[in-house]
Design a protein around this motif. Structure first.
Motif, mmCIF file in Angstrom:
data_model
loop_
_atom_site.group_PDB
_atom_site.id
_atom_site.type_symbol
_atom_site.label_atom_id
_atom_site.label_comp_id
_atom_site.label_asym_id
_atom_site.label_seq_id
_atom_site.Cartn_x
_atom_site.Cartn_y
_atom_site.Cartn_z
ATOM 1 N N TYR A 105 0.810 -1.299 -0.165
ATOM 2 C CA TYR A 105 0.073 0.060 -0.078
ATOM 3 C C TYR A 105 0.910 1.167 0.036
ATOM 4 N N ASP A 106 0.241 2.382 -0.259
ATOM 5 C CA ASP A 106 1.046 3.608 -0.379
ATOM 6 C C ASP A 106 0.485 4.172 0.956
ATOM 7 N N LEU A 107 1.755 4.724 1.393
ATOM 8 C CA LEU A 107 1.596 5.663 2.825
ATOM 9 C C LEU A 107 0.814 6.892 2.676
ATOM 10 N N ARG A 108 0.147 7.639 3.498
ATOM 11 C CA ARG A 108 -0.451 8.915 3.247
ATOM 12 C C ARG A 108 0.762 9.655 2.410
ATOM 13 N N ASN A 109 0.029 10.482 1.739
ATOM 14 C CA ASN A 109 0.569 11.588 1.045
ATOM 15 C C ASN A 109 1.832 11.049 -0.100
ATOM 16 N N GLY A 111 2.107 8.172 -3.615
ATOM 17 C CA GLY A 111 1.613 7.278 -4.558
ATOM 18 C C GLY A 111 0.080 7.596 -4.729
ATOM 19 N N ASN A 112 -0.920 6.757 -4.874
ATOM 20 C CA ASN A 112 -2.163 6.965 -4.784
ATOM 21 C C ASN A 112 -3.157 7.205 -3.735
ATOM 22 N N SER A 113 -2.269 7.168 -2.578
ATOM 23 C CA SER A 113 -3.170 7.400 -1.316
ATOM 24 C C SER A 113 -3.341 8.809 -1.064
ATOM 25 N N GLY A 114 -4.425 9.228 -0.241
ATOM 26 C CA GLY A 114 -5.071 10.442 -0.029
ATOM 27 C C GLY A 114 -3.807 11.274 1.078
ATOM 28 N N LYS A 115 -4.362 12.502 1.006
ATOM 29 C CA LYS A 115 -3.298 13.197 1.910
ATOM 30 C C LYS A 115 -3.899 13.177 3.346
ATOM 31 N N GLY A 116 -3.090 13.199 4.117
ATOM 32 C CA GLY A 116 -3.270 13.296 5.576
ATOM 33 C C GLY A 116 -3.570 14.724 6.114
ATOM 34 N N LYS A 117 -3.860 14.801 7.491
ATOM 35 C CA LYS A 117 -4.169 16.192 7.995
ATOM 36 C C LYS A 117 -3.189 17.353 7.659
ATOM 37 N N THR A 118 -1.824 16.669 7.671
ATOM 38 C CA THR A 118 -0.678 17.471 7.125
ATOM 39 C C THR A 118 -0.268 16.621 5.899
ATOM 40 N N PRO A 119 0.104 17.404 5.011
ATOM 41 C CA PRO A 119 0.458 16.881 3.680
ATOM 42 C C PRO A 119 2.023 16.725 3.640
ATOM 43 N N TRP A 120 2.672 16.568 4.957
ATOM 44 C CA TRP A 120 4.261 16.306 4.983
ATOM 45 C C TRP A 120 4.332 14.983 5.329
ATOM 46 N N VAL A 121 5.511 14.687 5.165
ATOM 47 C CA VAL A 121 6.078 13.438 5.759
ATOM 48 C C VAL A 121 6.418 13.813 7.273
ATOM 49 N N THR A 122 6.050 12.883 8.319
ATOM 50 C CA THR A 122 6.254 12.954 9.642
ATOM 51 C C THR A 122 7.057 11.859 10.470
ATOM 52 N N TRP A 123 7.993 11.256 9.312
ATOM 53 C CA TRP A 123 8.880 10.167 9.501
ATOM 54 C C TRP A 123 8.476 9.194 10.533
ATOM 55 N N GLY A 124 7.023 8.889 10.119
ATOM 56 C CA GLY A 124 6.485 7.709 10.859
ATOM 57 C C GLY A 124 5.375 7.898 12.039
ATOM 58 N N LEU A 125 5.507 9.402 12.569
ATOM 59 C CA LEU A 125 4.742 9.551 13.666
ATOM 60 C C LEU A 125 3.248 9.402 13.314
ATOM 61 N N GLU A 126 2.920 10.372 12.181
ATOM 62 C CA GLU A 126 1.337 10.173 11.645
ATOM 63 C C GLU A 126 1.287 8.955 10.866
ATOM 64 N N GLU A 127 2.255 8.276 10.224
ATOM 65 C CA GLU A 127 2.266 7.166 9.201
ATOM 66 C C GLU A 127 1.984 5.764 10.114
ATOM 67 N N ARG A 128 2.276 6.012 11.409
ATOM 68 C CA ARG A 128 2.157 4.876 12.308
ATOM 69 C C ARG A 128 0.340 4.461 12.170
ATOM 70 N N LYS A 129 -0.569 5.262 11.787
ATOM 71 C CA LYS A 129 -1.963 5.142 11.705
ATOM 72 C C LYS A 129 -2.207 4.274 10.426
ATOM 73 N N ASP A 130 -1.095 4.491 9.379
ATOM 74 C CA ASP A 130 -1.396 3.786 8.125
ATOM 75 C C ASP A 130 -0.945 2.192 8.312
ATOM 76 N N VAL A 131 -0.087 1.957 9.334
ATOM 77 C CA VAL A 131 0.464 0.410 9.495
ATOM 78 C C VAL A 131 -0.933 -0.206 10.378
ATOM 79 N N VAL A 132 -1.360 0.544 11.173
ATOM 80 C CA VAL A 132 -2.449 0.165 12.080
ATOM 81 C C VAL A 132 -3.683 -0.224 11.062
ATOM 82 N N ALA A 133 -3.770 0.594 10.138
ATOM 83 C CA ALA A 133 -4.953 0.482 9.455
ATOM 84 C C ALA A 133 -4.920 -0.673 8.252
#
Length: 293
Positions: A105-109, A111-133
């Motif tokens: 799958y594409d992490l947020r922000n 590939g073809n995935s949607g944007k997060g509440k922040t459209p920036w890379v957070t080095w895993g802090l917000e992207e952790r929610k993608d792993v759980v999903a």
């Protein structure tokens, strides 16, 4: 403005197209989407092997997607990571041949995935929610609900998975998640140092990150949460990687409190060498996942 320019270089996702598909590798798959706890729609492939063993791959950040890295569109930076495209579908092919299904799958922000509440890379802090999903998607899937799950977590994917074990109780408590391979975990500070920028530019970028983009990427990042990883973990690291600090990788490994192993590779002096190696050297990957899934 220096701060914005440096911030863009650090945390603004670059061109990360989904540049190929599993059928080009002779693989059966379906396109899937699923939502994170904060409402981001993630896009991926369910590459079909057996229904009782699933590998979830989380890719590296900034210029990568589910299928890997392409030099196209990278301009002067195209050889900085690696000297050719990196095809993550190579490991998909040998893992399917071994009897696994894969969720790529594409992490947020990216590939073809949607944007997060922040459209920036957070080095895993917000992207952790993608792993759980991703884990929840497989755990609740009608065909794969009884499957054992392994995590193939690459660079920022490893950071995201580590944050998830530390901050998301449902991942740590999920009995279906059996093991993880963490490929070249990297804290953000060493990535920035590897860019070779003068300290005043780095400081300017970090100041802009925090003030204007509400992203703070200083300090130990995910390292305090390594102790919370609850499954056997293999750490893979190229000893010649110019973008890391081997003492930091050793600290990551030493902080693991589970059954663990470190695989040190002797590859070309480029960050992407280990990612390219991953698709071309199946033996250790097969052996590790075969032991726990």
């Amino acid at each position: 403005m220096f701060g914005k320019a440096i911030s863009d270089l650090m945390i603004k996702p670059g061109k990360s197209p989904v540049f190929e598909t599993p059928d080009q590798f002779g693989l059966d798959y379906e396109d899937v989407t699923f939502k994170t706890s904060d409402g981001v729609t993630l896009s991926g492939w369910l590459v079909k092997g057996s229904t009782d063993k699933v590998i979830i791959q989380s890719h590296f950040g900034v210029q990568c997607s589910r299928c890997g890295f392409t030099q196209e569109g990278k301009g002067m930076m195209k050889n900085a990571l690696w000297t050719s495209d990196i095809h993550f579908l190579n490991q998909a092919k040998y893992l399917v041949e071994e009897g696994y299904s894969l969720l790529m799958y594409d992490l947020r922000n990216h590939g073809n995935s949607g944007k997060g509440k922040t459209p920036w890379v957070t080095w895993g802090l917000e992207e952790r929610k993608d792993v759980v999903a991703a884990v929840n998607f497989i755990s609740n899937h009608e065909q794969y609900s009884d499957a054992s799950i392994g995590l193939l977590s690459i660079c920022m994917g490893a950071a995201s998975s580590t944050f998830a074990f530390g901050l998301e109780a449902e991942l740590k408590a999920n009995p279906k998640v059996k093991t993880m391979i963490a490929v070249q975990p990297l804290t953000y500070d060493y990535f920035v140092k590897a860019l070779g920028l003068p300290s005043f530019l780095v400081n300017s970028g970090n100041k802009y990150n925090k003030k204007e983009r509400n992203v703070s990427l200083t300090g130990d990042s995910f390292l305090p949460y390594v102790k919370d990883i609850s499954v056997p973990t293999l750490v893979i690291q190229n000893q010649n990687d110019p973008m890391t600090n081997l003492d930091m990788v050793q600290q990551y490994f030493d902080s693991l409190t589970v059954e663990k192993e470190m695989l040190i590779l002797d590859l070309e002096k480029k960050r992407g060498a280990a990612y390219d190696w991953l698709g071309k050297n199946p033996e250790k990957i097969r052996t590790w996942f075969g032991k726990y899934l």
